[in-house]
Scaffold this active site. Structure first.
Site, PDB file in Angstrom:
ATOM      1  N   SER A 173       0.850  -1.189   0.000  1.00 23.06           N
ATOM      2  CA  SER A 173       0.000   0.000   0.000  1.00 23.06           C
ATOM      3  C   SER A 173       0.887   1.241   0.000  1.00 23.06           C
ATOM      4  O   SER A 173       1.682   1.416  -0.908  1.00 23.06           O
ATOM      5  CB  SER A 173      -0.959  -0.028   1.196  1.00 23.06           C
ATOM      6  OG  SER A 173      -1.907   1.024   1.103  1.00 23.06           O
ATOM      7  N   THR A 174       0.810   2.075   1.033  1.00 23.17           N
ATOM      8  CA  THR A 174       1.582   3.318   1.068  1.00 23.17           C
ATOM      9  C   THR A 174       3.079   3.019   0.957  1.00 23.17           C
ATOM     10  O   THR A 174       3.614   2.234   1.719  1.00 23.17           O
ATOM     11  CB  THR A 174       1.320   4.076   2.381  1.00 23.17           C
ATOM     12  OG1 THR A 174      -0.078   4.098   2.637  1.00 23.17           O
ATOM     13  CG2 THR A 174       1.846   5.500   2.294  1.00 23.17           C
ATOM     14  N   HIS A 200      -2.662  -1.074  -3.391  1.00 25.53           N
ATOM     15  CA  HIS A 200      -3.817  -0.200  -3.197  1.00 25.53           C
ATOM     16  C   HIS A 200      -3.656   1.042  -4.068  1.00 25.53           C
ATOM     17  O   HIS A 200      -2.762   1.865  -3.844  1.00 25.53           O
ATOM     18  CB  HIS A 200      -3.948   0.213  -1.729  1.00 25.53           C
ATOM     19  CG  HIS A 200      -4.210  -0.938  -0.813  1.00 25.53           C
ATOM     20  ND1 HIS A 200      -3.937  -0.891   0.534  1.00 25.53           N
ATOM     21  CD2 HIS A 200      -4.742  -2.164  -1.048  1.00 25.53           C
ATOM     22  CE1 HIS A 200      -4.288  -2.046   1.090  1.00 25.53           C
ATOM     23  NE2 HIS A 200      -4.768  -2.836   0.154  1.00 25.53           N
ATOM     24  N   MET A 293      -0.072   1.148   5.023  1.00 24.98           N
ATOM     25  CA  MET A 293      -0.889   1.531   6.174  1.00 24.98           C
ATOM     26  C   MET A 293      -1.959   0.463   6.410  1.00 24.98           C
ATOM     27  O   MET A 293      -2.475  -0.124   5.462  1.00 24.98           O
ATOM     28  CB  MET A 293      -1.551   2.878   5.881  1.00 24.98           C
ATOM     29  CG  MET A 293      -2.051   3.609   7.100  1.00 24.98           C
ATOM     30  SD  MET A 293      -0.719   4.344   8.060  1.00 24.98           S
ATOM     31  CE  MET A 293      -0.051   5.538   6.896  1.00 24.98           C
ATOM     32  N   ASP A 296      -4.264  -4.863   5.915  1.00 30.27           N
ATOM     33  CA  ASP A 296      -4.666  -5.722   4.806  1.00 30.27           C
ATOM     34  C   ASP A 296      -3.564  -6.741   4.517  1.00 30.27           C
ATOM     35  O   ASP A 296      -2.388  -6.396   4.456  1.00 30.27           O
ATOM     36  CB  ASP A 296      -4.934  -4.867   3.559  1.00 30.27           C
ATOM     37  CG  ASP A 296      -5.571  -5.660   2.430  1.00 30.27           C
ATOM     38  OD1 ASP A 296      -6.171  -6.722   2.709  1.00 30.27           O
ATOM     39  OD2 ASP A 296      -5.474  -5.219   1.265  1.00 30.27           O
TER      40      ASP A 296
END
Length: 355
Positions: A173-174, A200, A293, A296
């Site tokens: 993600s991030t 993401h 973050m 998940d």
């Protein structure tokens, strides 16, 4: 004075006002100033020393990309880009992530989005999260990448266990686009496994990410398509707004895309991808959780380890993660076999595949 101090840079007076109002409604944030272009923004950064900057990509005099590069050179700090969903906007966003932007927000209806309030929650969430990101790690990764590109790893003939097929599945993600570039660029052309990736990212941007990575890597990188059969040496990135799972088709595996409900606020979801790999007992599966973050991937990884044979779980270490959220959640399941610095993820997987 509220905790996190934000500078808003946008050439539209309307957008500056709307973004300021949105951020000021959050008790954790306060807008300490605005700027109308990159040059003005750099001056305000020196004057005001903000904690986070929101930065429009398309601006006159000095655009967002040039401004971002200057920020990262002179006064590195967390930057969240605002981007329009156009082919050029998506490409520029990928460049911004490469240059060191923490994350980006897609404007809902173009450069001047009158409906910007519809994404108020996303804006405040990403700006707040950006304040807690390790910018120095992004800068370090960027220096390492620019010193090694073009990267041509030695080709290696890999030893395979003939009894088991191989499959690599990665969630991020991030900070993920940067991390994925690091991992994928080191994969050999003769990789004896397909690679599934959930990053993401909104619809429209994942294709630009795949295209960019494809120009840098020896393996073939593409945005996944519904129904295609998995091939060795190919990397499949889940399209934004679609869950990506696999299903058996005879002796092979095929990709299945769906828009079933979000999981933990995400579509695509790492958990959903991992869970679809349950029961593939003729495969040796390498499940990897990189920077990001939230949590998940943790539940899916735990299920994989407990209910499937021949699963090796890896999580990125806190030392290299831009955001140690997803890898930490995976580690806390007590199902992770290897905690690995980002620089060593690929080598670790390749050694395991070759054993």
């Amino acid at each position: 004075m509220k905790g996190i101090r934000v500078l808003v840079i946008d050439d539209s007076a309307f957008m500056r006002k709307m973004i300021t109002d949105i951020l000021d409604e959050d008790s954790r944030l306060t807008v300490i100033g605005t700027a109308r272009n990159g040059e003005d923004g750099l001056r305000k950064i020196r004057e005001l020393s903000p904690d986070v900057v929101t930065l429009d990509i398309e601006m006159p005099i000095m655009d967002g990309l040039d401004c971002l590069q200057q920020i990262m050179k002179d006064t590195p700090l967390p930057v969240v880009m605002l981007s329009s969903l156009t082919a050029q906007g998506a490409e520029s966003t990928m460049k911004a992530m490469e240059y060191g932007a923490i994350d980006f927000i897609q404007k809902p209806s173009g450069a001047i989005s009158l409906d910007i309030e519809t994404i108020q929650e996303e804006i405040t969430k990403k700006v707040f999260e950006a304040a807690n990101v390790n910018v120095e790690r992004l800068i370090t990764q960027h220096k390492e990448e620019t010193s090694t590109i073009p990267f041509t790893p030695k080709k290696t003939k890999l030893l395979q266990q003939k009894s088991l097929k191989k499959l690599i599945a990665i969630g991020a993600s991030t900070g993920g686009p940067r991390a994925l570039q690091k991992v994928l660029m080191q994969l050999p052309e003769d990789l004896p496994a397909p690679v599934l990736i959930v990053q993401h990212m909104p619809q429209g941007f994942t294709k630009s990410l795949a295209n960019r990575l494809n120009t840098l890597c020896q393996v073939h990188v593409k945005e996944a398509e519904n129904g295609e059969v998995l091939q060795k040496g190919t990397v499949y990135i889940a399209p934004g707004d679609f869950h990506m799972t696999v299903r058996k088709v005879g002796m092979s595996l095929a990709i299945q895309l769906s828009q079933t409900p979000e999981r933990l606020g995400h579509r695509p979801s790492v958990d959903v991808m991992f869970e679809s790999l349950l029961g593939l007992n003729n495969y040796e599966t390498y499940a990897i959780v990189l920077t990001g973050m939230g949590s998940d991937g943790a539940r899916g990884l735990e299920m994989l380890k407990k209910k499937s044979e021949h699963v090796v779980a890896l999580a990125e270490s806190s030392e290299s993660s831009v955001v140690y959220g997803m890898p930490k959640a995976a580690f806390q399941t007590n199902q992770v076999d290897h905690v690995v610095h980002l620089n060593d993820v690929t080598n670790t997987v390749m050694k395991l595949i070759g054993e």
